[in-house]
Motif scaffolding. Structure first.
Motif, PDB file in Angstrom:
ATOM      1  N   CYS A   1       0.193 -10.191  -7.894  1.00 57.12           N
ATOM      2  CA  CYS A   1      -0.415  -9.886  -6.613  1.00 57.12           C
ATOM      3  C   CYS A   1      -1.608  -8.949  -6.851  1.00 57.12           C
ATOM      4  CB  CYS A   1       0.631  -9.249  -5.721  1.00 57.12           C
ATOM      5  SG  CYS A   1       0.014  -8.455  -4.266  1.00 57.12           S
ATOM      6  N   GLU A   2      -2.821  -9.486  -6.674  1.00 62.09           N
ATOM      7  CA  GLU A   2      -4.022  -8.671  -6.820  1.00 62.09           C
ATOM      8  C   GLU A   2      -4.343  -8.029  -5.475  1.00 62.09           C
ATOM      9  OE1 GLU A   2      -7.190 -10.966  -8.395  1.00 62.09           O
ATOM     10  OE2 GLU A   2      -5.908 -11.924  -9.877  1.00 62.09           O
ATOM     11  N   LYS A   3      -4.442  -6.731  -5.461  1.00 69.47           N
ATOM     12  CA  LYS A   3      -4.695  -6.013  -4.210  1.00 69.47           C
ATOM     13  C   LYS A   3      -6.194  -5.760  -4.071  1.00 69.47           C
ATOM     14  CE  LYS A   3      -0.170  -3.915  -4.082  1.00 69.47           C
ATOM     15  NZ  LYS A   3       0.591  -2.694  -3.929  1.00 69.47           N
ATOM     16  N   LYS A   4      -6.945  -6.845  -3.841  1.00 68.31           N
ATOM     17  CA  LYS A   4      -8.398  -6.728  -3.764  1.00 68.31           C
ATOM     18  C   LYS A   4      -8.842  -6.195  -2.409  1.00 68.31           C
ATOM     19  CE  LYS A   4      -9.635 -10.275  -7.085  1.00 68.31           C
ATOM     20  NZ  LYS A   4     -10.323 -11.548  -7.291  1.00 68.31           N
ATOM     21  N   ARG A   5      -8.263  -6.700  -1.318  1.00 72.61           N
ATOM     22  CA  ARG A   5      -8.699  -6.314   0.025  1.00 72.61           C
ATOM     23  C   ARG A   5      -7.486  -6.304   0.937  1.00 72.61           C
ATOM     24  NH1 ARG A   5     -13.286  -9.519   3.407  1.00 72.61           N
ATOM     25  NH2 ARG A   5     -13.791  -7.869   4.853  1.00 72.61           N
ATOM     26  N   CYS A   6      -7.255  -5.208   1.629  1.00 72.82           N
ATOM     27  CA  CYS A   6      -6.056  -5.099   2.457  1.00 72.82           C
ATOM     28  C   CYS A   6      -6.297  -5.726   3.832  1.00 72.82           C
ATOM     29  CB  CYS A   6      -5.621  -3.640   2.606  1.00 72.82           C
ATOM     30  SG  CYS A   6      -6.571  -2.718   3.798  1.00 72.82           S
ATOM     31  N   VAL A   7      -5.218  -5.989   4.536  1.00 75.69           N
ATOM     32  CA  VAL A   7      -5.262  -6.453   5.913  1.00 75.69           C
ATOM     33  C   VAL A   7      -4.920  -5.254   6.788  1.00 75.69           C
ATOM     34  CG1 VAL A   7      -4.210  -7.989   7.601  1.00 75.69           C
ATOM     35  CG2 VAL A   7      -4.616  -8.789   5.281  1.00 75.69           C
TER      36      VAL A   7
END
Length: 134
Positions: A1-7
């Motif tokens: 799971c790449e945490k590039k951009r959060c919601v």
């Protein structure tokens, strides 16, 4: 799971951790919902295959409408201590997505401007404004 951009979480923010990635949306709380994202990606793949079946150009498709609404809850029971029973419900949802082909942009031809028609009263008012104080 790449945490590039959060919601960003705007509505249901209880017990949701804070992350500096949410500053992009002027929020402080956000998550990376992997399970929901997989479902939405599956819906997009399904919509793309439906478009191919209908002989539409999949490169020009755009999402014009997306809506998530509540569905009927599933009812189960869970057994507790001392002979008690509690409800054990799940909360499914309906996801509605509409895709359309982008129409090619065509420049509008220059049209001749028609002279504006004025009534006699409007012409008289204009003459008074032009004349000024007499």
């Amino acid at each position: 799971c790449e945490k590039k951009r959060c919601v960003p979480f705007r509505k249901y923010t209880g017990c949701i951790g804070r992350t500096p990635q949410a500053k992009e949306f002027k929020m402080s709380q956000g998550r990376w919902p992997v399970k929901s994202a997989k479902i939405l990606l599956g819906l997009l793949r399904n919509a793309e295959s439906n478009a191919e079946f209908k002989n539409l150009d999949t490169e020009n498709l755009t999402i014009t409408h997306i809506q998530v609404s509540m569905a009927q809850q599933g009812r189960r029971r869970t057994f507790r201590a001392h002979g008690r029973v509690n409800a054990y419900m799940n909360c499914p949802c309906h996801v509605e997505m509409l895709l359309e082909e982008k129409a090619e942009s065509v420049e509008k031809p220059a049209e001749e401007t028609k002279a504006k028609k004025f009534t006699k009263r409007q012409l008289a008012k204009r003459r008074l404004k032009v004349g000024g104080d007499q």
